[in-house]
Design a protein around this motif. Structure first.
Motif, PDB file in Angstrom:
ATOM      1  N   PHE A  18       0.826  -1.205   0.000  1.00  0.00           N
ATOM      2  CA  PHE A  18       0.000   0.000   0.000  1.00  0.00           C
ATOM      3  C   PHE A  18       0.866   1.263   0.000  1.00  0.00           C
ATOM      4  CE2 PHE A  18      -3.522  -2.594   2.172  1.00  0.00           C
ATOM      5  CZ  PHE A  18      -4.067  -2.929   0.949  1.00  0.00           C
ATOM      6  N   LEU A  19       2.014   1.212   0.703  1.00  0.00           N
ATOM      7  CA  LEU A  19       2.899   2.377   0.726  1.00  0.00           C
ATOM      8  C   LEU A  19       3.544   2.611  -0.639  1.00  0.00           C
ATOM      9  CD1 LEU A  19       4.691   1.845   4.171  1.00  0.00           C
ATOM     10  CD2 LEU A  19       3.040   3.634   3.614  1.00  0.00           C
ATOM     11  N   CYS A  20       3.746   1.548  -1.374  1.00  0.00           N
ATOM     12  CA  CYS A  20       4.381   1.659  -2.693  1.00  0.00           C
ATOM     13  C   CYS A  20       3.365   1.827  -3.815  1.00  0.00           C
ATOM     14  CB  CYS A  20       5.240   0.420  -2.963  1.00  0.00           C
ATOM     15  SG  CYS A  20       6.615   0.226  -1.814  1.00  0.00           S
ATOM     16  N   GLN A  21       2.135   2.092  -3.464  1.00  0.00           N
ATOM     17  CA  GLN A  21       1.078   2.263  -4.461  1.00  0.00           C
ATOM     18  C   GLN A  21       0.750   3.744  -4.598  1.00  0.00           C
ATOM     19  OE1 GLN A  21      -2.178  -0.401  -3.839  1.00  0.00           O
ATOM     20  NE2 GLN A  21      -3.611   0.785  -5.092  1.00  0.00           N
ATOM     21  N   SER A  22       0.466   4.167  -5.809  1.00  0.00           N
ATOM     22  CA  SER A  22       0.109   5.557  -6.060  1.00  0.00           C
ATOM     23  C   SER A  22      -1.391   5.728  -5.867  1.00  0.00           C
ATOM     24  CB  SER A  22       0.505   5.952  -7.489  1.00  0.00           C
ATOM     25  OG  SER A  22       0.196   7.298  -7.737  1.00  0.00           O
ATOM     26  N   TRP A  23      -1.760   6.558  -4.896  1.00  0.00           N
ATOM     27  CA  TRP A  23      -3.177   6.747  -4.569  1.00  0.00           C
ATOM     28  C   TRP A  23      -3.674   8.041  -5.193  1.00  0.00           C
ATOM     29  CZ3 TRP A  23      -5.441   2.665  -2.485  1.00  0.00           C
ATOM     30  CH2 TRP A  23      -4.649   1.726  -1.824  1.00  0.00           C
ATOM     31  N   VAL A  24      -4.491   7.874  -6.224  1.00  0.00           N
ATOM     32  CA  VAL A  24      -5.017   9.010  -6.979  1.00  0.00           C
ATOM     33  C   VAL A  24      -6.528   8.982  -6.888  1.00  0.00           C
ATOM     34  CG1 VAL A  24      -5.082  10.170  -9.214  1.00  0.00           C
ATOM     35  CG2 VAL A  24      -3.064   8.857  -8.545  1.00  0.00           C
ATOM     36  N   GLN A  25      -7.127  10.128  -6.627  1.00  0.00           N
ATOM     37  CA  GLN A  25      -8.569  10.235  -6.563  1.00  0.00           C
ATOM     38  C   GLN A  25      -9.171  10.147  -7.967  1.00  0.00           C
ATOM     39  OE1 GLN A  25      -9.338  13.913  -4.567  1.00  0.00           O
ATOM     40  NE2 GLN A  25      -8.456  13.221  -2.617  1.00  0.00           N
ATOM     41  N   PRO A  26     -10.472   9.842  -8.068  1.00  0.00           N
ATOM     42  CA  PRO A  26     -11.100   9.760  -9.418  1.00  0.00           C
ATOM     43  C   PRO A  26     -10.971  11.044 -10.208  1.00  0.00           C
ATOM     44  CG  PRO A  26     -12.546   8.810  -7.744  1.00  0.00           C
ATOM     45  CD  PRO A  26     -11.403   9.441  -7.003  1.00  0.00           C
ATOM     46  N   SER A  27     -10.829  12.158  -9.517  1.00  0.00           N
ATOM     47  CA  SER A  27     -10.678  13.421 -10.236  1.00  0.00           C
ATOM     48  C   SER A  27      -9.286  13.597 -10.803  1.00  0.00           C
ATOM     49  CB  SER A  27     -10.990  14.586  -9.290  1.00  0.00           C
ATOM     50  OG  SER A  27     -10.117  14.559  -8.165  1.00  0.00           O
ATOM     51  N   PRO A  29       5.563   5.882  -3.796  1.00  0.00           N
ATOM     52  CA  PRO A  29       4.761   7.024  -4.288  1.00  0.00           C
ATOM     53  C   PRO A  29       4.070   7.816  -3.181  1.00  0.00           C
ATOM     54  CG  PRO A  29       4.379   5.063  -5.625  1.00  0.00           C
ATOM     55  CD  PRO A  29       5.188   4.616  -4.446  1.00  0.00           C
ATOM     56  N   THR A  30       3.867   7.206  -2.023  1.00  0.00           N
ATOM     57  CA  THR A  30       3.256   7.964  -0.922  1.00  0.00           C
ATOM     58  C   THR A  30       4.245   8.928  -0.280  1.00  0.00           C
ATOM     59  OG1 THR A  30       3.773   6.087   0.535  1.00  0.00           O
ATOM     60  CG2 THR A  30       1.541   6.205  -0.367  1.00  0.00           C
ATOM     61  N   LEU A  31       5.520   8.824  -0.641  1.00  0.00           N
ATOM     62  CA  LEU A  31       6.547   9.707  -0.086  1.00  0.00           C
ATOM     63  C   LEU A  31       6.691  10.932  -0.979  1.00  0.00           C
ATOM     64  CD1 LEU A  31       8.836  10.399   1.870  1.00  0.00           C
ATOM     65  CD2 LEU A  31      10.339   8.901   0.537  1.00  0.00           C
ATOM     66  N   THR A  32       6.214  12.067  -0.486  1.00  0.00           N
ATOM     67  CA  THR A  32       6.340  13.331  -1.205  1.00  0.00           C
ATOM     68  C   THR A  32       6.987  14.346  -0.280  1.00  0.00           C
ATOM     69  OG1 THR A  32       4.183  14.135  -0.469  1.00  0.00           O
ATOM     70  CG2 THR A  32       4.209  12.784  -2.472  1.00  0.00           C
ATOM     71  N   ARG A  33       7.216  15.537  -0.810  1.00  0.00           N
ATOM     72  CA  ARG A  33       7.782  16.584   0.044  1.00  0.00           C
ATOM     73  C   ARG A  33       6.818  16.939   1.172  1.00  0.00           C
ATOM     74  NH1 ARG A  33      12.181  19.519  -1.049  1.00  0.00           N
ATOM     75  NH2 ARG A  33      13.356  19.031  -2.940  1.00  0.00           N
ATOM     76  N   GLN A  34       5.531  16.800   0.931  1.00  0.00           N
ATOM     77  CA  GLN A  34       4.559  17.112   1.979  1.00  0.00           C
ATOM     78  C   GLN A  34       4.494  16.013   3.041  1.00  0.00           C
ATOM     79  OE1 GLN A  34       3.820  17.379  -1.372  1.00  0.00           O
ATOM     80  NE2 GLN A  34       4.183  19.607  -1.312  1.00  0.00           N
ATOM     81  N   THR A  35       4.712  14.775   2.631  1.00  0.00           N
ATOM     82  CA  THR A  35       4.617  13.663   3.588  1.00  0.00           C
ATOM     83  C   THR A  35       5.977  13.265   4.155  1.00  0.00           C
ATOM     84  OG1 THR A  35       4.810  12.020   1.799  1.00  0.00           O
ATOM     85  CG2 THR A  35       2.580  12.756   2.424  1.00  0.00           C
ATOM     86  N   PHE A  36       7.072  13.917   3.730  1.00  0.00           N
ATOM     87  CA  PHE A  36       8.387  13.560   4.250  1.00  0.00           C
ATOM     88  C   PHE A  36       8.463  13.671   5.781  1.00  0.00           C
ATOM     89  CE2 PHE A  36      12.585  14.896   5.736  1.00  0.00           C
ATOM     90  CZ  PHE A  36      13.337  13.775   5.393  1.00  0.00           C
ATOM     91  N   PRO A  37       7.938  14.735   6.411  1.00  0.00           N
ATOM     92  CA  PRO A  37       7.999  14.783   7.886  1.00  0.00           C
ATOM     93  C   PRO A  37       7.364  13.571   8.554  1.00  0.00           C
ATOM     94  CG  PRO A  37       7.401  16.935   7.018  1.00  0.00           C
ATOM     95  CD  PRO A  37       7.363  15.984   5.853  1.00  0.00           C
ATOM     96  N   ILE A  38       6.311  13.038   7.947  1.00  0.00           N
ATOM     97  CA  ILE A  38       5.686  11.850   8.533  1.00  0.00           C
ATOM     98  C   ILE A  38       6.621  10.658   8.433  1.00  0.00           C
ATOM     99  CG2 ILE A  38       3.737  10.263   8.298  1.00  0.00           C
ATOM    100  CD1 ILE A  38       2.093  12.603   7.222  1.00  0.00           C
TER     101      ILE A  38
END
Length: 1497
Positions: free
Chosen positions: A1163-1172, A1227-1236
């Motif tokens: 799940f962490l290595c999966q790209s989670w994109v909304q339908p939009s 893919p769940t690792l972005t600049r916004q989620t790096f602190p997490i």
């Protein structure tokens, strides 16, 4: 046999004796004894008799004891002198013994010689003899010249009694013989005596062996104890029948440590097979003289082998024990009961003495219990021992409480274990009653429900098992809890009283006066608690005799006072109390006993009292719609609770004119034009029956609301003055609920008389409001919102009423009503959004008033404009979860409701910047759905007939449960499961919020037990599986249609969001159900098996009947794992993972842990994109990401490798990426989620190194190398993470690095440095590489401290002092390690300059001042590094000045030392003064920083 052996012995000397002695002497030896018939005195001329009489003893025959006329010393002296001075000494000794042998041939005379002599009672000699005298043989053994011969005589006499049963001659001769050797003042040849005794042991029967062995400690000399102990211990291995006497003897001997350990081990093995009466002796020896070093091991083994179940009496004896007072019992059964209880009590007395007087025993017991991990390994013994220690050692009370709490939280002390302890060992546990009461009171103050439940169980078991004094103390404690005002304590105490009054009514009746005092403290009780209290009091009052009905009188008085009050709260309490009391009285009437005439008279009296009481309540409620609605609800609850047990007269009294009143008040005939003036035009809507025509019934909602609008209209005031009943729409739903329950009870479930209400229309208004809301006045918007709330509550009650109907036509109408509910909710959301500050009408009346409108600004997604700095700062408190340290999982229900609300509204009409409300905030204003409503989940496709005007079928319409209706039901189901099955561990009441806020909306649910809810949930598992498989198929089909992507062009956004919400609710419902802590209880094991069988049947239909529970769990796990490929969003992925964790934790299995780690990584290595097409982000996504990342790290096999993989593979891809870039590996690792990611990796790294054992000198080379390898990987990971701060230097990242950097250093100092001490010589290069890598990390940490100082960020500088302390302790510890290995020359130091995060050098304020020539000391100039080291090490009181300074941060010094001397420049240098001193008050503290300690030079 003995006489022959004696004759052969005397033959060796016979010739010489005959030659010397004259014939007269010989005749005396062989002469016959003559006994005086009068007094039983032996009269003959035997030399032994004569010499004994000369010494002061007269031999007796028969039952008469030998008499002694002198004291012991005088007799022995006289006899000794007579023998020594005899002319034929020493031959006379042999003649004396031979005569004595002849005398004791008679058993009575032998017994007299073994028993104590009787003092002569003649005048003049009475005072010369002690009242207790030794036996003749004991006196003779005290004479040196007689002792060897007498010992031989007694031992040769012993075999004559080998096969005599005790009591044949009234005396145990072997025991009396052995007793003669005890406590002798002197033994001439002790070794020979012991040798003969041990030989006798080898040939004698077991009873005699028992007597000899147990007498050894009183016979042996100190020097012989070790040798004899070894010989006796050998017997322990040969004959287990002698275990008890051997251990009893050895426990009184002084044994060496090796022998003691060996015998103790042998005794430990036989503990499970020892008889109950022998067990105390065995335990006493095992606990004897335990060394503190071996205590834990010994106690752990003993605890494992000792099983108290062997001490439990047979069931027939237990039953007879319980019926001692009611049925006659045989004396043998009673004696067995008493004997067994006494043996168990003696066993714990032995343990109590060991705990009290042997150092380390109590700590060893506690450690042994703490070290027990498996739930099944915990025993009743553990609980009793903890209570024993709590009672015996007052200083250990806090520790016992902590151990018990930990065990309770882990589920190791189930209620069955407590029940078993109190039921089978009440005699033992009663001694610990003060501790039981103290623990129960303490645990009821806990915030954890399982601990509170344990405390309540202690109260209940103590009341059931102990005497009246203990029962009185229990009731007093419970009353104290109720009157204390703490909400949790009040609830649980009232629950305990409810159980006691149900199970032990007669016993509790004696303390009814105590319970009645609670009526004086009802001010702090909420409605649910009032209901429980009056149930208890009602049961007690109904149990009283008519002439002693003081409780009933007091209750009537209190109820009348409350009902007559004008304060709504008191009137509410009066209604609840009156109906609850009426229920108790009505239920008891059906249980009356005695003669029929008396019973009839009592029934009539009860009926009269109840009628008066109900009339009073009805009269007092007529003028208050809220009170009347509450009255209806309470009556409905009473009928539902007392199903089939309510007296028919009372039921008729309740239902009298009920149907007519409902029809007159709320139902009207349909007319095209409704009379009256209304705020909105009246329109009939939601008709499900035939075509509307004249005479069709309709719910008169809008006109009724208009009559009562505004709240205080002239009509209402006039009605009050005239004393008429007020008809309000608030009473519509409660009145209908009462009506339908009454009809069901009266007509055995049939609802034919009111089934027209299911499909009848409502008088509403046109709900196609569109953009008209803004043009409406405030009063009109309020009216419209109230109308919608009343309509929704009516539909909810209609669904509650008809959800269990089996007719397909009725089922179709119920599903249609669900559709009406979802449609009305969409309209209501729009109206509430346009009407902020609106307070809806009450729908739940048994809770405290909800006077404030829910805040809509904090719920639902809002498109915010860029706020200013001030506004952003104000809102940071609400949105502070951006920091990864606060990444706890949010309540899933909030998010799910938000999603449901989001998908149920038209997104195109949402104005920018206007928040949408979530209806969950209005839970207290909606009628509660019953659990039976969820039977609708079983429904598939239904056909509903549409009739024409002539009642002929005109058409058929297919109705099914749509996504919106399914989401509505599942959302409510999840809320109910979470409320009942999941304990609110940390859910304290919010500040300044009402007490009963958590129970708002769950009034009916709270009256059901968690077991009932769990049973209902098991029945729902099959339809839930069907729906979840449908969701799985739906998303699999969508992915296939869009070629493997979610955000395809053909995706219906609203449908996708609805289905995602349903999927999330389904997974959440499964997780909440299987996470129920009640499954750990034995009585719910069948329920758990049934639940897993439902899931396993989905994979293997019809093959699960014979599967074991573990196999069922495995199949269920794989079934749920199959849904991993269809989860539509990250929140669903997290919920699925949590569900699998809950399933895997039932029995622990390693493969499941690997599966969960693999799934989490997927799940962490999966790209989670909304339908939009937008990537998932936001606070909820961040919280879910934090939780899933923790799951991955906790379940992976190698945390260090996982951290390194993320930090060295995933993070580098972000360094040069764009602002919205992400890692391809993660893919769940972005600049916004790096602190997490950073926070989780640092925390897991620090936690993992603490599990590495510390190095010891006994570690082998391989073990040292393995530990070094682990630390090398950990330090490398730490170095990578610390260096990432150079690139990602945001404040949250810095804060995490400072915090966990210190914790990592502390773990390294505690666990790794001992390893380096002992492995430096063998693995020098590895150790040097490890330290160099860590030194680079510590230098970067130092730079972060300087960065915090420059930016003056107090949030960061709070971490600096402790970090600086750890950094310097690290340097000292490395130096000590090198000194330990004689490598001091390898240690060198230098001055580390202040630098920022990028490595640029910083100039300190002190150096700038120096350049300006300020603050120069007149003393000789010192090295700045030394000066700063002195300042920093002030609190460490170190006499060694360290030459290497980590850039002395003077602010840190102030925080570290807490007081830095202003005059420190007189000792060292002006540079040592705090550079930020002008910002802090500096004081001189001699105790903290004495000058001599600060600066040794």
């Amino acid at each position: 046999m003995v006489s022959k052996r004696k004759l052969s012995k005397s033959d060796a000397h016979g010739d010489s004796l005959t030659a010397v002695l004259p014939p007269t002497k010989k005749s005396r030896i062989s002469g016959n004894e003559k006994t005086s018939a009068q007094d039983g005195v032996v009269e003959n001329d035997c030399i032994s008799v004569q010499l004994l009489r000369t010494g002061g003893i007269t031999l007796s025959a028969g039952e008469r004891q030998n008499e002694i006329a002198v004291d012991k010393a005088t007799f022995q002296k006289r006899l000794f002198q007579a023998l020594r001075k005899h002319p034929f000494y020493p031959r006379v000794v042999q003649e004396f013994v031979s005569g004595l042998e002849s005398h004791i041939k008679d058993r009575d005379q032998f017994r007299n010689c073994l028993l104590p002599c009787a003092p002569v009672r003649s005048e003049g000699t009475r005072n010369l003899v002690h009242s207790y005298c030794e036996s003749l043989f004991k006196l003779l053994l005290g004479i040196d010249i007689l002792q060897p011969a007498v010992i031989t005589l007694l031992l040769e006499k012993l075999p004559e009694f080998f096969f005599d049963t005790v009591g044949t001659f009234g005396t145990n001769f072997p025991r009396l013989i052995v007793n003669q050797f005890k406590w002798l003042d002197k033994i001439l040849d002790s070794k020979d005596l012991v040798t003969k005794l041990m030989q006798m042991v080898s040939i004698s029967p077991v009873p005699i062996q028992h007597d000899i062995i147990t007498s050894l400690p009183e016979i042996l000399e100190d020097s012989q104890q070790t040798d004899v102990a070894k010989e006796v211990s050998q017997l322990l291995k040969r004959d287990t029948r002698l275990t008890v006497p051997i251990l009893d003897a050895l426990s009184s001997l002084d044994l060496d440590a090796e022998l003691l350990a060996e015998v103790r081990q042998s005794a430990m093995v036989i503990v499970p097979a020892v008889k109950l009466e022998d067990l105390p002796v065995v335990i006493k020896f095992i606990l004897y003289n335990i060394k503190p070093v071996d205590a834990v091991e010994v106690i752990s083994t003993l605890r494992k082998n000792l099983d108290l179940s062997s001490c439990i009496l047979p069931l027939q004896l237990l039953s007879s024990q319980n019926k001692l007072k009611s049925q006659p019992q045989t004396s043998s059964s009673a004696s067995q009961v008493s004997s067994s209880q006494n043996c168990v009590k003696l066993l714990f007395d032995v343990m109590k003495l060991a705990v009290r007087f042997q150092k380390g025993i109590s700590e060893a017991w506690i450690k042994a219990i703490e070290n027990t991990v498996s739930v099944s390994d915990h025993k009743v013994l553990d609980l009793i021992i903890l209570l024993l220690i709590h009672t015996t050692h007052p200083k250990s009370k806090k520790q016992i409480e902590r151990v018990l709490k930990n065990k309770i939280l882990l589920g190791c002390v189930p209620e069955q274990l407590i029940q078993s302890a109190f039921r089978n060992h009440s005699l033992v546990i009663k001694e610990f009653f003060p501790s039981i009461l103290s623990l129960a009171q303490t645990f009821l103050h806990s915030v954890d429900p399982s601990v509170v439940s344990f405390g309540s169980c202690l109260y209940k078991q103590a009341f059931a098992a102990f005497d009246s004094y203990c029962q009185q103390e229990v009731v007093s404690a419970l009353v104290t809890h109720v009157c204390g005002g703490n909400d949790v304590e009040v609830d649980i105490s009232l629950d305990v009283l409810t159980d006691l009054v149900t199970l032990h009514t007669t016993s509790l009746m004696r303390y009814a006066t105590f319970v009645k005092t609670i009526l004086d403290y009802t001010e702090k009780l909420n409605p649910q608690q009032i209901r429980k209290l009056f149930y208890v009091l009602g049961e007690l009052a109904s149990s009283q005799r008519c002439e002693d009905s003081y409780i009933q009188d007091d209750m009537h008085m209190v109820i009348r006072k409350w009902l007559s009050s004008t304060v709504p709260k008191y009137k509410q309490m009066g209604i609840i109390g009156a109906v609850t009391m009426a229920g108790s009285m009505a239920a008891k009437r059906s249980k009356g006993d005695g003669c029929s005439s008396v019973r009839t008279q009592q029934n009539e009296e009860h009926h009269k009292q109840l009628s008066i009481l109900l009339d009073l309540v009805s009269y007092c409620c007529e003028q208050s719609p809220e009170a009347l609605a509450l009255y209806y609800d309470e009556l409905a609850n009473l009928i539902e609770k007392q199903k089939g047990n309510l007296d028919s007269q009372i039921l008729d009294r309740i239902g009298e004119n009920l149907l007519d009143e409902f029809s007159n008040d709320f139902v009207a005939e349909f007319t095209p034009a409704v009379e009256g003036v209304h705020l909105f035009p009246v329109k009939s809507l939601y008709n499900l029956d035939e075509i509307e025509s004249q005479g069709t019934i309709v719910i008169n909602l809008l006109p009724l609301l208009s009559q009562n609008w505004p709240a205080k209209s002239a009509e209402e005031m006039a009605a009050k003055t005239q004393g008429k009943k007020i008809v309000s729409p608030e009473c519509l739903s409660p009145s209908f609920r009462l009506l339908r329950l009454y009809m069901v009870e009266q007509h055995n479930g049939s609802m034919e008389e009111i089934d027209a209400l299911l499909g009848c229309p409502l008088y509403l208004t046109d709900l196609e409001i569109g953009g008209k809301l803004d043009s409406l006045a405030k009063q009109e918007r309020n009216f419209l919102c109230s109308l919608l709330f009343h309509a929704l509550n009516w539909f909810r009650e209609v669904v509650n009423a008809f959800c269990q109907q089996q007719d397909p036509e009725m089922k179709g109408k119920v599903l249609t009503r669900l559709q009406n509910i979802t449609e009305l909710q969409n309209v209501l959301v729009k109206c509430l959004t346009a009407n902020p500050g609106y307070v809806p009408p009450l729908a739940i009346f048994d809770c405290e008033a909800l006077e404030a409108a829910p805040n809509i600004n904090a719920v639902g997604p809002v498109k915010k404009k860029k706020p200013g700095r001030k506004k952003q700062k104000c809102e940071s408190g609400k949105d502070s979860s951006a920091e990864p340290s606060q990444g706890e999982e949010n309540s899933a229900a909030n998010q799910l409701e938000a999603e449901t609300t989001q998908i149920e509204k038209d997104t195109t009409e949402k104005p920018s910047g206007i928040p949408w409300v979530q209806l969950q905030s209005y839970r207290g204003f909606f009628r509660e759905l019953d659990l039976e409503v969820f039977n609708i989940l079983h429904c598939g496709l239904l056909t509903k007939s549409i009739l024409d005007s002539e009642m002929h079928t005109e058409a058929r319409e297919i109705v099914q449960l749509g996504p919106a209706e399914l989401a509505f039901l599942l959302d409510d189901l999840c809320q109910k499961l979470e409320h009942v099955l999941i304990p609110a561990t940390a859910k304290r009441a919010p500040f300044l919020k009402g007490k009963g806020c958590r129970n708002v909306g769950f009034s009916h649910l709270c009256q059901r037990s968690s077991q009932e809810v769990a049973k209902c949930s098991v029945e729902l598992l099959k339809p839930l599986c069907n729906h979840m498989e449908n969701m799985h198929n739906y998303f699999q089909a969508r992915i296939a249609e869009n070629h493997g992507v979610v955000d395809g062009p053909q995706v219906n956004l609203q449908e996708h969001q609805l289905m995602s919400s349903c999927y999330q609710h389904l997974l959440q419902a499964f997780r909440l159900f299987f996470a129920w802590s009640g499954f750990s209880q034995r009585e719910n094991s069948d329920l758990l098996r049934s639940a897993f069988k439902v899931l396993a049947d989905r994979l293997k239909p019809g093959e699960t009947e014979l599967l074991l529970l573990e196999q069922l769990i495995s199949e269920s796990f794989h079934y749920l794992l199959n849904f991993q490929h269809s989860v539509p969003n990250f929140q669903c992925a997290l919920t699925l993972t949590q569900l699998l964790i809950v399933i895997a934790e039932k029995p622990v299995a390693g493969w499941k842990k690997d599966k969960i780690a693999s799934l989490a990584k997927q799940f962490l290595c999966q790209s989670w994109v909304q339908p939009s097409g937008v990537r998932e982000k936001g606070r909820q996504f961040g919280d879910a990401l934090h939780s899933l990342l923790c799951v991955y790290m906790e379940h992976t096999d190698n945390i260090l490798k996982a951290v390194e993989d993320v930090a060295s593979v995933g993070v580098p891809e972000l360094i040069n990426s764009a602002k919205d870039g992400y890692s391809s590996a993660y893919p769940t690792l972005t600049r916004q989620t790096f602190p997490i990611f950073f926070q989780v990796m640092m925390a897991q790294l620090e936690n993992s190194v603490r599990s590495i054992p510390a190095g010891t000198p006994s570690d082998s080379r391989e073990v040292q190398l393995e530990k070094l390898l682990h630390w090398n990987m950990a330090v490398r990971d730490f170095h990578i993470l610390v260096n990432l701060v150079k690139v990602f230097d945001s404040r949250p990242v810095l804060s995490v690095c400072l915090k966990y950097g210190r914790l990592f250093l502390e773990a390294f100092l505690k666990l790794a440095m001992p390893l380096l001490d002992y492995s430096f010589k063998k693995h020098r290069e590895d150790v040097q590489s490890l330290l160099k890598t860590l030194q680079l990390s510590t230098r970067q940490l130092h730079h972060m401290c300087g960065h915090s100082k420059i930016h003056q960020d107090l949030g960061l500088t709070n971490h600096v002092p402790l970090l600086k302390k750890s950094l310097e302790q690290f340097v000292y510890r490395v130096k000590a390690m090198l000194a330990f290995n004689h490598c001091q020359e390898a240690f060198w130091v230098g001055i580390l300059k202040n630098r920022d995060l990028q490595g640029e050098e910083l100039l300190s304020q002190g150096s700038e001042g120096n350049d300006e020539g300020l603050g120069v000391s007149q003393l000789p100039r010192e090295d700045p590094a030394e000066v700063r080291a002195c300042c920093l090490y002030g609190s460490l009181a170190s006499l060694v000045v360290f030459q290497w300074c980590y850039s002395c941060d003077d602010l840190s010094a102030c925080c570290l030392c807490r007081a830095v001397a202003e005059t420190i420049s007189l000792t060292c240098s002006a540079r040592a003064m705090c550079t930020l001193g002008q910002r802090f008050l500096l004081t001189v503290s001699e105790s903290c920083c004495p000058p001599k300690t600060i600066c040794p030079f």
